[in-house]
Design a protein around this motif. Structure first.
Motif, PDB file in Angstrom:
ATOM      1  N   TYR A 289      13.961 -38.302  -7.983  1.00 51.03           N
ATOM      2  CA  TYR A 289      12.579 -38.501  -8.403  1.00 51.03           C
ATOM      3  C   TYR A 289      11.680 -38.967  -7.275  1.00 51.03           C
ATOM      4  O   TYR A 289      10.458 -38.981  -7.432  1.00 51.03           O
ATOM      5  N   GLY A 290      12.260 -39.346  -6.156  1.00 53.92           N
ATOM      6  CA  GLY A 290      11.470 -39.726  -4.997  1.00 53.92           C
ATOM      7  C   GLY A 290      10.655 -40.987  -5.168  1.00 53.92           C
ATOM      8  O   GLY A 290       9.597 -41.118  -4.553  1.00 53.92           O
ATOM      9  N   GLN A 291      11.133 -41.913  -5.986  1.00 54.88           N
ATOM     10  CA  GLN A 291      10.465 -43.193  -6.201  1.00 54.88           C
ATOM     11  C   GLN A 291      11.205 -44.313  -5.493  1.00 54.88           C
ATOM     12  O   GLN A 291      12.441 -44.334  -5.473  1.00 54.88           O
ATOM     13  N   LEU A 292      10.469 -45.240  -4.933  1.00 49.55           N
ATOM     14  CA  LEU A 292      11.075 -46.315  -4.164  1.00 49.55           C
ATOM     15  C   LEU A 292      11.956 -47.219  -5.013  1.00 49.55           C
ATOM     16  O   LEU A 292      12.899 -47.829  -4.494  1.00 49.55           O
ATOM     17  N   ARG A 293      11.660 -47.333  -6.309  1.00 49.70           N
ATOM     18  CA  ARG A 293      12.449 -48.202  -7.182  1.00 49.70           C
ATOM     19  C   ARG A 293      13.271 -47.417  -8.190  1.00 49.70           C
ATOM     20  O   ARG A 293      13.723 -47.971  -9.190  1.00 49.70           O
ATOM     21  N   GLY A 294      13.463 -46.141  -7.973  1.00 44.66           N
ATOM     22  CA  GLY A 294      14.312 -45.333  -8.825  1.00 44.66           C
ATOM     23  C   GLY A 294      13.579 -44.681  -9.972  1.00 44.66           C
ATOM     24  O   GLY A 294      12.357 -44.559  -9.941  1.00 44.66           O
ATOM     25  N   PRO A 295      14.309 -44.224 -10.997  1.00 41.01           N
ATOM     26  CA  PRO A 295      15.756 -44.403 -11.186  1.00 41.01           C
ATOM     27  C   PRO A 295      16.580 -43.637 -10.153  1.00 41.01           C
ATOM     28  O   PRO A 295      16.165 -42.582  -9.680  1.00 41.01           O
ATOM     29  N   PHE A 296      17.740 -44.176  -9.830  1.00 46.91           N
ATOM     30  CA  PHE A 296      18.637 -43.564  -8.870  1.00 46.91           C
ATOM     31  C   PHE A 296      19.741 -42.798  -9.586  1.00 46.91           C
ATOM     32  O   PHE A 296      20.348 -43.307 -10.533  1.00 46.91           O
ATOM     33  N   ASP A 297      19.988 -41.591  -9.131  1.00 47.86           N
ATOM     34  CA  ASP A 297      20.887 -40.661  -9.806  1.00 47.86           C
ATOM     35  C   ASP A 297      22.277 -40.599  -9.198  1.00 47.86           C
ATOM     36  O   ASP A 297      23.249 -40.269  -9.894  1.00 47.86           O
ATOM     37  N   TYR A 298      22.388 -40.860  -7.920  1.00 52.52           N
ATOM     38  CA  TYR A 298      23.648 -40.700  -7.206  1.00 52.52           C
ATOM     39  C   TYR A 298      24.011 -41.988  -6.501  1.00 52.52           C
ATOM     40  O   TYR A 298      23.146 -42.691  -5.979  1.00 52.52           O
ATOM     41  N   TRP A 299      25.320 -42.264  -6.463  1.00 55.90           N
ATOM     42  CA  TRP A 299      25.805 -43.523  -5.911  1.00 55.90           C
ATOM     43  C   TRP A 299      27.034 -43.304  -5.052  1.00 55.90           C
ATOM     44  O   TRP A 299      27.869 -42.455  -5.349  1.00 55.90           O
ATOM     45  N   GLY A 300      27.139 -44.084  -3.982  1.00 55.96           N
ATOM     46  CA  GLY A 300      28.340 -44.101  -3.174  1.00 55.96           C
ATOM     47  C   GLY A 300      29.367 -45.046  -3.749  1.00 55.96           C
ATOM     48  O   GLY A 300      29.151 -45.687  -4.787  1.00 55.96           O
ATOM     49  N   GLN A 301      30.501 -45.143  -3.070  1.00 55.45           N
ATOM     50  CA  GLN A 301      31.614 -45.959  -3.566  1.00 55.45           C
ATOM     51  C   GLN A 301      31.496 -47.429  -3.178  1.00 55.45           C
ATOM     52  O   GLN A 301      32.203 -48.270  -3.736  1.00 55.45           O
ATOM     53  N   GLY A 302      30.632 -47.739  -2.240  1.00 55.89           N
ATOM     54  CA  GLY A 302      30.424 -49.109  -1.820  1.00 55.89           C
ATOM     55  C   GLY A 302      31.199 -49.479  -0.574  1.00 55.89           C
ATOM     56  O   GLY A 302      32.248 -48.917  -0.283  1.00 55.89           O
ATOM     57  N   THR A 303      30.667 -50.436   0.171  1.00 59.89           N
ATOM     58  CA  THR A 303      31.341 -50.977   1.344  1.00 59.89           C
ATOM     59  C   THR A 303      31.160 -52.493   1.351  1.00 59.89           C
ATOM     60  O   THR A 303      30.071 -53.001   1.081  1.00 59.89           O
ATOM     61  N   GLN A 304      32.238 -53.215   1.648  1.00 65.79           N
ATOM     62  CA  GLN A 304      32.226 -54.672   1.561  1.00 65.79           C
ATOM     63  C   GLN A 304      31.605 -55.291   2.796  1.00 65.79           C
ATOM     64  O   GLN A 304      31.966 -54.960   3.925  1.00 65.79           O
ATOM     65  N   VAL A 305      30.682 -56.224   2.575  1.00 62.14           N
ATOM     66  CA  VAL A 305      30.099 -57.031   3.636  1.00 62.14           C
ATOM     67  C   VAL A 305      30.407 -58.489   3.333  1.00 62.14           C
ATOM     68  O   VAL A 305      30.079 -58.980   2.250  1.00 62.14           O
ATOM     69  N   THR A 306      31.046 -59.175   4.273  1.00 63.85           N
ATOM     70  CA  THR A 306      31.395 -60.575   4.099  1.00 63.85           C
ATOM     71  C   THR A 306      30.813 -61.382   5.252  1.00 63.85           C
ATOM     72  O   THR A 306      31.109 -61.103   6.417  1.00 63.85           O
ATOM     73  N   VAL A 307      29.996 -62.379   4.920  1.00 64.06           N
ATOM     74  CA  VAL A 307      29.370 -63.245   5.912  1.00 64.06           C
ATOM     75  C   VAL A 307      29.966 -64.632   5.759  1.00 64.06           C
ATOM     76  O   VAL A 307      29.869 -65.244   4.693  1.00 64.06           O
ATOM     77  N   SER A 308      30.577 -65.133   6.812  1.00 65.07           N
ATOM     78  CA  SER A 308      31.274 -66.412   6.773  1.00 65.07           C
ATOM     79  C   SER A 308      30.430 -67.528   7.369  1.00 65.07           C
ATOM     80  O   SER A 308      29.681 -67.320   8.330  1.00 65.07           O
ATOM     81  N   SER A 309      30.578 -68.717   6.803  1.00 58.77           N
ATOM     82  CA  SER A 309      29.967 -69.944   7.304  1.00 58.77           C
ATOM     83  C   SER A 309      30.219 -71.075   6.316  1.00 58.77           C
ATOM     84  O   SER A 309      30.075 -70.890   5.112  1.00 58.77           O
TER      85      SER A 309
END
Length: 121
Positions: A101-121
């Motif tokens: 739909y070309g909108q900045l806030r969606g709705p979003f139709d397609y999704w990836g599987q995800g990637t983990q980001v871990t920030v330690s402190s």
């Protein structure tokens, strides 16, 4: 059909930087928008940033504004999220998404599987 594959997640100390990439394959349109979402354990999935593919117009959530930068490469069909000054609260699984739909806030139709980001402190 659009397939999205994220990469670039990993472990980083607070204050560090990380760059996530999303490779898109299949049929795409210049009118599409793409974006990043994240979900931490015990929390709902939240919007991070998005971009209009054709015009490169961008939008950021308040929590990442000034620290993250979203960009796209039309010829490579790749979207990048450059994350700087990372905080422990940025820890989450990050998902790439696309919207026909070309909108900045969606709705979003397609999704990836995800990637983990871990920030330690």
């Amino acid at each position: 059909q659009v397939q999205l594959v994220e990469s670039g997640g990993g472990l980083v100390q607070a204050g560090g930087s990380l760059r996530l990439s999303c490779a898109a394959s299949g049929r795409t349109f210049r009118s599409y928008s793409m974006g990043w979402f994240r979900q931490a354990p015990g929390k709902e999935r939240e919007f991070v940033s998005s971009i209009l593919w054709k015009d490169a117009l961008t939008y950021y959530s308040d929590s990442v504004k000034g620290r993250f930068t979203i960009s796209r490469d039309n010829v490579k069909n790749t979207m990048v999220l450059q994350m700087n000054n990372l905080k422990p609260e940025d820890t989450a699984v990050y998902y790439c998404a696309a919207s026909q739909y070309g909108q900045l806030r969606g709705p979003f139709d397609y999704w990836g599987q995800g990637t983990q980001v871990t920030v330690s402190s």
